[in-house]
Design an enzyme around this catalytic site. Sequence first.
Site, PDB file in Angstrom:
ATOM      1  N   GLY A 235       0.794  -1.219   0.000  1.00 23.45           N
ATOM      2  CA  GLY A 235       0.000   0.000   0.000  1.00 23.45           C
ATOM      3  C   GLY A 235       0.823   1.263   0.000  1.00 23.45           C
ATOM      4  O   GLY A 235       0.609   2.163   0.810  1.00 23.45           O
TER       5      GLY A 235
ATOM      6  N   SER B  84       0.399   5.972  -1.654  1.00 18.79           N
ATOM      7  CA  SER B  84       0.071   7.229  -0.978  1.00 18.79           C
ATOM      8  C   SER B  84       0.140   7.025   0.523  1.00 18.79           C
ATOM      9  O   SER B  84       0.351   5.919   1.020  1.00 18.79           O
ATOM     10  CB  SER B  84      -1.339   7.702  -1.379  1.00 18.79           C
ATOM     11  OG  SER B  84      -2.319   6.775  -0.944  1.00 18.79           O
TER      12      SER B  84
ATOM     13  N   ILE C 195       0.602   6.714   4.521  1.00 21.38           N
ATOM     14  CA  ILE C 195       1.598   6.140   5.418  1.00 21.38           C
ATOM     15  C   ILE C 195       2.527   5.198   4.666  1.00 21.38           C
ATOM     16  O   ILE C 195       3.739   5.179   4.916  1.00 21.38           O
ATOM     17  CB  ILE C 195       0.914   5.397   6.580  1.00 21.38           C
ATOM     18  CG1 ILE C 195       0.137   6.381   7.463  1.00 21.38           C
ATOM     19  CG2 ILE C 195       1.944   4.656   7.433  1.00 21.38           C
ATOM     20  CD1 ILE C 195      -0.694   5.706   8.540  1.00 21.38           C
TER      21      ILE C 195
ATOM     22  N   SER D  70      -4.853   0.334  13.530  1.00 18.98           N
ATOM     23  CA  SER D  70      -5.543   1.600  13.777  1.00 18.98           C
ATOM     24  C   SER D  70      -5.977   1.612  15.222  1.00 18.98           C
ATOM     25  O   SER D  70      -6.143   0.559  15.841  1.00 18.98           O
ATOM     26  CB  SER D  70      -6.786   1.697  12.873  1.00 18.98           C
ATOM     27  OG  SER D  70      -7.633   2.757  13.262  1.00 18.98           O
TER      28      SER D  70
ATOM     29  N   TYR E 102     -14.856  -1.835   9.107  1.00 17.28           N
ATOM     30  CA  TYR E 102     -13.446  -1.460   9.238  1.00 17.28           C
ATOM     31  C   TYR E 102     -12.893  -1.873  10.594  1.00 17.28           C
ATOM     32  O   TYR E 102     -11.829  -2.498  10.695  1.00 17.28           O
ATOM     33  CB  TYR E 102     -13.301   0.051   9.037  1.00 17.28           C
ATOM     34  CG  TYR E 102     -11.896   0.570   9.200  1.00 17.28           C
ATOM     35  CD1 TYR E 102     -10.946   0.383   8.202  1.00 17.28           C
ATOM     36  CD2 TYR E 102     -11.520   1.260  10.350  1.00 17.28           C
ATOM     37  CE1 TYR E 102      -9.648   0.868   8.341  1.00 17.28           C
ATOM     38  CE2 TYR E 102     -10.236   1.749  10.500  1.00 17.28           C
ATOM     39  CZ  TYR E 102      -9.301   1.551   9.487  1.00 17.28           C
ATOM     40  OH  TYR E 102      -8.021   2.028   9.650  1.00 17.28           O
TER      41      TYR E 102
END
Length: 282
Positions: free
Chosen positions: A10, A13, A15, A140, A153
């Site tokens: 990932g 873009s 982090i 997160s 999520y």
Amino acid sequence: MSAKTVLITGTSSGIGLAAAVAAARAGWHTVATMRDTGRADALLKAASEAGVAELVQVKRLDVTDAASAAACVAEVVAEHGRLDAVVNNAGAGFVGTIEQHGMEQVRSVMEVNFFGVVELTRLALPHLRASGGRVITVTSVGGVIGQPFNEAYCAAKFAVEGFMEALAPVAASTGVQVAVVEPGAVASEFVNNVRLDVPALLAEAGPYAPALQGYINHAMEAFGSGNAQTSEQAAAPVIEALTAETMPFRIQTSDWARDFVAGKLTDLDGSAVQAAMTDWLR
């Protein structure tokens, strides 16, 4: 001895991009992966400006495709002769509640945020065992505290945290370190990637519309406030974990994230968290 090699997912873009550039600056051969390599321009520009372009290699990896993940890991080991770390960073957000959106969206979010992480970790472990390497997974604060209208999520991030917490002592018995990194609000493309159509969401929300409006107001304030980190700030603890002699298992990326998570860990009956999340809907 050749330079250490890290695979980061990932990285187009946010982090992931910041972590890829920072890892290269720390001297790592950085395999920066993304589902669409046509989106690599921002990463390559940042790596060039940082003077580390020669240490950054872009590869395609779709974390929801087991064959893609297997091919990427095999290529990295064949080309570099080793794999010393994996940073599971690729993720997808989704805002909505189950009654309105059903199971398809839940499964889609789980594929990216949980099953993709598990599969890549599984594939990497034999090589990490050989190198005495490490697995770092960007989760997160939503993997610790369930947040309104983030059911899918948070479920995926909770699952990742549970998986990694259970795996950590097992992996450690073979010399592989495991950690999770928990950002709070990050002012990055991740927010844009959720692609919120607020009027449409509210029009479809039915009885949940007032609460959803309250949540959206809170979220916009949080991501626009001084509590939101830059991608570079959120990536810094990832690189600290990558380069430290030993890693703690759970790492928050800011004082705000530490305080937020601490509230859950001391809230034995859940009442404080429920009260706080209810306030987000007002």
